[in-house]
Scaffold this motif. Structure first.
Motif, PDB file in Angstrom:
ATOM      1  N   TRP A 111       0.315  -1.175   0.150  1.00 20.79           N
ATOM      2  CA  TRP A 111       0.232   0.182  -0.227  1.00 20.79           C
ATOM      3  C   TRP A 111       0.773   1.173  -0.267  1.00 20.79           C
ATOM      4  O   TRP A 111       0.667   2.033  -1.137  1.00 20.79           O
ATOM      5  CB  TRP A 111      -0.839   0.087   1.078  1.00 20.79           C
ATOM      6  N   LEU A 112       1.504   1.596   1.104  1.00 22.38           N
ATOM      7  CA  LEU A 112       2.296   2.785   0.947  1.00 22.38           C
ATOM      8  C   LEU A 112       3.272   2.827   0.189  1.00 22.38           C
ATOM      9  O   LEU A 112       3.522   3.837  -0.670  1.00 22.38           O
ATOM     10  CB  LEU A 112       3.069   2.248   2.387  1.00 22.38           C
ATOM     11  N   PHE A 113       4.796   1.838   0.536  1.00 23.33           N
ATOM     12  CA  PHE A 113       5.420   1.774  -0.754  1.00 23.33           C
ATOM     13  C   PHE A 113       5.476   1.544  -2.512  1.00 23.33           C
ATOM     14  O   PHE A 113       6.210   2.746  -3.046  1.00 23.33           O
ATOM     15  CB  PHE A 113       6.730   0.660  -0.279  1.00 23.33           C
ATOM     16  N   GLY A 114       3.877   0.626  -2.318  1.00 24.51           N
ATOM     17  CA  GLY A 114       3.819   0.722  -4.043  1.00 24.51           C
ATOM     18  C   GLY A 114       3.123   2.356  -3.880  1.00 24.51           C
ATOM     19  O   GLY A 114       2.812   2.340  -5.921  1.00 24.51           O
ATOM     20  N   SER A 115       2.244   3.182  -3.625  1.00 25.92           N
ATOM     21  CA  SER A 115       1.458   4.382  -3.974  1.00 25.92           C
ATOM     22  C   SER A 115       3.264   5.091  -3.915  1.00 25.92           C
ATOM     23  O   SER A 115       2.670   5.836  -5.043  1.00 25.92           O
ATOM     24  CB  SER A 115       0.954   4.504  -2.580  1.00 25.92           C
ATOM     25  N   PHE A 116       4.236   5.098  -3.338  1.00 25.62           N
ATOM     26  CA  PHE A 116       5.531   6.020  -3.774  1.00 25.62           C
ATOM     27  C   PHE A 116       5.865   5.379  -4.844  1.00 25.62           C
ATOM     28  O   PHE A 116       5.704   6.505  -5.741  1.00 25.62           O
ATOM     29  CB  PHE A 116       6.277   5.792  -2.484  1.00 25.62           C
ATOM     30  N   ILE A 117       5.817   4.349  -5.397  1.00 25.85           N
ATOM     31  CA  ILE A 117       6.290   4.317  -6.485  1.00 25.85           C
ATOM     32  C   ILE A 117       5.368   4.266  -8.084  1.00 25.85           C
ATOM     33  O   ILE A 117       5.927   4.846  -8.945  1.00 25.85           O
ATOM     34  CB  ILE A 117       6.822   2.607  -6.647  1.00 25.85           C
ATOM     35  N   GLU A 118       3.994   4.856  -7.669  1.00 25.36           N
ATOM     36  CA  GLU A 118       3.082   4.928  -8.245  1.00 25.36           C
ATOM     37  C   GLU A 118       2.993   6.805  -8.383  1.00 25.36           C
ATOM     38  O   GLU A 118       3.211   7.015  -9.924  1.00 25.36           O
ATOM     39  CB  GLU A 118       1.848   4.605  -7.560  1.00 25.36           C
ATOM     40  N   GLY A 119       3.282   7.000  -7.339  1.00 25.36           N
ATOM     41  CA  GLY A 119       3.755   8.562  -7.496  1.00 25.36           C
ATOM     42  C   GLY A 119       4.490   8.939  -8.394  1.00 25.36           C
ATOM     43  O   GLY A 119       4.989   9.969  -8.854  1.00 25.36           O
TER      44      GLY A 119
END
Length: 602
Positions: A111-119
C-alpha cells in the motif's frame, strides 16, 4: 442522422477496441492500429472532417505520445538504475525487518511503498516492482500479483507526478474552444485542473482509506490456510491506520500543491508514520498471521533466490538508497512551486523551463482551427527523472556496464509501450478533433459569462455554431447520454473512466479519450464539469486494477503468465467497490454539496 445512430457510431471505436482486446484477445500492438484506422475512416467519411484536420490531430497525438514515452522511459530508467546500483536491494532489506505479520507487510510494502512508486513512476510500475518484492518476502506469487494490482487504485490519478491530470485531462480538454469558454468564465486551464485535482483527491480519500483493509482481507480469504475474511478483519485497526496515514496528507497535498505531489507526499508521510509505529507494535495484531507452511517456506523460494542473485550485492545504507527518490521529490517541488522563489513566478524555475526559448507551440496545425500543439519538454517530469538517474550513477559510484544495462532494459519497456501509444493517442486526438468538419460554421460564439454561453444557441461544450455541423464523437455520445440519463449521470461517470483504463491500460489515456465527453455531458445536464471530470479521473484509476496490460505485466514479473483470468476474477471485486462507492459519492456531491455549475468554470 438521428442522435442515437450518431452516438452509436461515435461509440464504435471504443466498442471495437473492447471486442478486439477482450473478446478476441488480439494483442494491443495489433488492435490499436486497427482502431486508429477505423476512427480515421469515421472522421473522414461520416463526420466529413477534412484530411488536413485528421492529419493535424494525428500529428498532435504523436507529439503527446512522444511526451508520454519519454516519461515512461525516464521513470523506468530510474528504477532500473537503482536496481543496478544495489539501492533497490537496500530498500528491500529495510522492509524485511519491520514486522513478521503478513498483514502489516501488505500495508507497508504494497500500500505505502507501492503508492510511492506509483507517485514517482506510474504506468503500471507499482505492480511490476512490488509483486517481485512481495515474492522475495515469501508471498505466494499469485497473491503478490493480486496485491500489486490493487496498489494501482487511489494513488494512480496523481501517479507519474500528476501525468493523468497534467497530460491526460489537459490534452483531453485541449483546444481553442474550451480555452475560450474558460477564459469567458474567468479561469485558466491550470486553475481548472486544480479544481479537478481537489475533487478527485476528495473522492479518492473517501474511498481509498479502506483499500488496505480490502487488500488484507482478500489475502487472508484467498491465500490463507483457513480461507477466512475475519483473519483480515482482525487487523482492521492497523489497516485503517495505514489507510488514513496515506489519504490525509494525500488530500491536503492536493489542496495545497496541485496534482503532481499527492501520491508522492502521501506515501512518504505514510511511511514515516506507519513504519516506526509497526516497529513498536502500535495497533499491530497480537497474533501474527502467516501463509500456510507450504506457501511461506517453498512457493517463493526459487524466485527469491533468483531475485537476490540478480541484484548487486551492497552494504548501502537505507537512507543513501532513498536519496534519489528524495531528490525527485525536492526537484519537483522546486520546478512546480512559484512561491519557493524570491522573485515569484517571473523568476521561478518553472517559468524558465516553460519559457518560449525552450518550448514549442504551433497553433492551427495545417489550418485546423481547433488543433494546437504546445510542448515544454524540459518541464516534463521526465527531465527531473533523467537528471536524478544521471546523478545516481555518480552518487552510487556505479560502473558504466551497470548503467548501460539499465538504459537497455528501460528502452525495451519504452519500445513495447511505444507500439501501442503511437496509435492510441493519435486515435484519441482524431476522435476529439472530429468536431471540426465541413457540415457547418466553426466561428466561436461570443459569450460574456458561462451562463450566457450555456444559454446561447450554440454547442455548449465546444462553443461552435451547430446549424448543420456534427458534434465531435465524444460530444455525440454526450448528447445521447444527457438525453437518456440526465442528472443521474454522476452515478455512472466513473464507469466510463474505468472502461477506458480497462481497454487502454492507462489512466492518462482514458482521461484523454473521455475528458471532453464527460465535460460535454456535464454542460448538457447542468452539472459541475470539474466534478464530473474528476469522477472520470477517479474511475480511470480504479480501472487500472483490471487493465489487461497491467495484469499481464505484473504476472510476467513473477512467472504467472497464462493465469490472468484467475487474477481478474479477484481484482474485479475491489474495482466494483471503488466504482459503486464513487457513484454514490458523485450523486451525493451533485445533489447536496456542489455549487451550481454557472458559479464556477464550465
Amino acid at each position: 442522422m438521428s442522435p442515437s445512430v450518431l452516438a452509436l457510431l461515435a461509440a464504435a471505436p471504443i466498442l471495437l477496441a473492447g471486442v478486439l482486446l477482450v473478446g478476441v484477445r488480439v494483442p494491443a500492438k495489433w488492435a490499436m492500429p486497427a482502431v486508429y484506422l477505423f476512427t480515421v475512416l469515421l472522421a473522414l467519411l461520416v463526420w466529413r472532417s477534412p484530411p488536413a484536420v485528421v492529419g493535424a490531430a494525428s500529428l498532435k497525438g504523436l507529439v503527446t505520445a512522444g511526451e508520454l514515452l519519454l516519461i515512461v522511459f525516464s521513470a523506468i530508467l530510474l528504477l532500473n538504475t537503482l536496481q543496478q546500483s544495489g539501492a533497490a536491494h537496500a530498500i528491500r532489506r529495510g522492509f524485511r525487518h519491520v514486522s513478521d505479520d503478513r498483514r502489516v507487510q501488505v500495508v507497508i510494502v504494497a500500500w505505502l511503498f507501492g503508492s510511492f512508486i506509483e507517485g514517482a513512476a506510474g504506468f503500471g510500475t507499482p505492480a511490476a516492482i512490488c509483486a517481485p518484492l512481495l515474492v522475495a518476502l515469501r508471498f505466494p506469487p499469485a497473491a503478490a500479483v493480486m496485491l500489486g494490482l490493487m496498489i494501482q487504485s487511489t494513488a494512480v490519478t496523481f501517479g507519474a507526478v500528476g501525468t493523468p491530470i497534467e497530460i491526460g485531462v489537459a490534452k483531453g480538454l485541449a483546444g481553442a474552444d474550451i480555452a475560450a469558454q474558460l477564459h469567458a468564465a474567468g479561469f485558466s486551464m491550470e486553475e481548472y485542473l486544480r479544481m479537478v485535482t481537489v475533487r478527485a483527491a476528495s473522492f479518492h480519500a473517501l474511498t481509498g482509506w479502506l483499500m488496505p483493509t480490502l487488500m488484507v482481507m482478500m489475502m487472508t480469504r484467498f491465500y490463507g490456510a483457513n480461507k477466512s475474511w475475519t483473519e483480515g478483519l482482525a487487523a482492521v485497526p492497523f489497516t485503517v491506520f495505514g489507510g488514513l496515514a496515506f489519504v490525509v496528507p494525500y488530500w491536503l497535498t492536493a489542496w495545497t500543491l496541485g496534482p503532481e505531489f499527492p501520491s508522492l507526499i502521501g506515501a512518504i508521510v505514510g511511511l514515516a508514520i506507519v513504519v516506526p509505529a509497526a516497529k513498536v507494535g502500535f495497533l499491530v495484531p497480537k497474533k501474527t498471521w502467516d501463509f500456510p507452511p507450504d506457501n511461506a517456506e517453498a512457493i517463493a523460494a526459487e524466485a527469491s533466490e533468483k531475485e537476490e542473485a540478480g541484484e548487486a550485492k551492497t552494504s548501502m545504507s537505507i537512507l543513501w538508497a532513498w536519496i534519489p527518490y528524495l531528490m525527485v521529490a525536492a526537484l519537483l517541488l522546486l520546478t512546480r512551486l512559484n512561491q519557493l522563489w524570491p522573485g515569484g513566478e517571473a523568476w521561478s524555475l518553472k517559468a524558465l523551463l516553460k519559457s518560449p526559448a525552450v518550448s514549442f507551440e504551433w497553433n492551427h496545425v495545417f489550418g485546423a482551427q481547433l488543433v494546437n500543439i504546445q510542448s515544454s519538454p524540459l518541464f516534463l517530469p521526465a527531465s527531473v527523472l533523467l537528471f536524478v538517474s544521471a546523478a545516481t550513477y555518480f552518487l552510487h559510484r556505479m560502473q558504466w556496464t551497470q548503467m548501460r544495462r539499465a538504459i537497455v532494459d528501460s528502452s525495451r519497456v519504452m519500445l513495447g509501450a511505444g507500439v501501442v501509444l503511437i496509435f492510441t493517442v493519435p486515435m484519441v486526438q482524431t476522435y476529439i478533433a472530429s468536431g471540426e468538419n465541413e457540415g457547418g460554421s466553426l466561428a466561436t460564439a461570443p459569450a460574456d459569462s458561462a451562463l450566457e454561453l450555456a444559454e446561447k444557441p450554440v454547442d455548449a461544450a465546444t462553443g461552435q455554431t451547430t446549424a448543420s455541423a456534427l458534434p465531435s464523437m465524444p460530444l455525440a455520445m454526450a448528447d445521447w447520454v444527457a438525453l437518456h440519463v440526465g442528472r443521474w449521470w454522476p452515478g455512472f461517470a466513473g464507469v466510463i473512466g474505468t472502461l477506458g483504463a480497462f481497454i487502454a491500460g492507462s489512466n492518462t489515456v482514458s482521461n484523454m479519450m473521455f475528458a471532453r465527453f464527460q465535460y460535454g455531458v456535464a454542460l448538457r445536464v447542468g452539472l459541475s464539469s470539474p466534478l464530473i471530470v474528476a469522477l472520470q479521473a477517479v474511475g480511470a484509476a480504479a480501472g487500472n486494477m483490471i487493465a489487461i496490460h497491467n495484469v499481464v505485466a505484473a504476472s510476467a514479473t513473477v512467472g504467472l503468465l497464462g493465469e490472468e483470468g484467475l487474477t481478474l476474477r479477484k481484482t474485479i471485486l475491489p474495482t466494483l467497490y471503488y466504482v459503486i462507492v464513487l457513484g454514490i459519492l458523485g450523486l451525493l456531491a451533485t445533489q447536496f454539496l456542489e455549487i451550481p455549475v454557472y458559479h464556477e468554470p464550465l
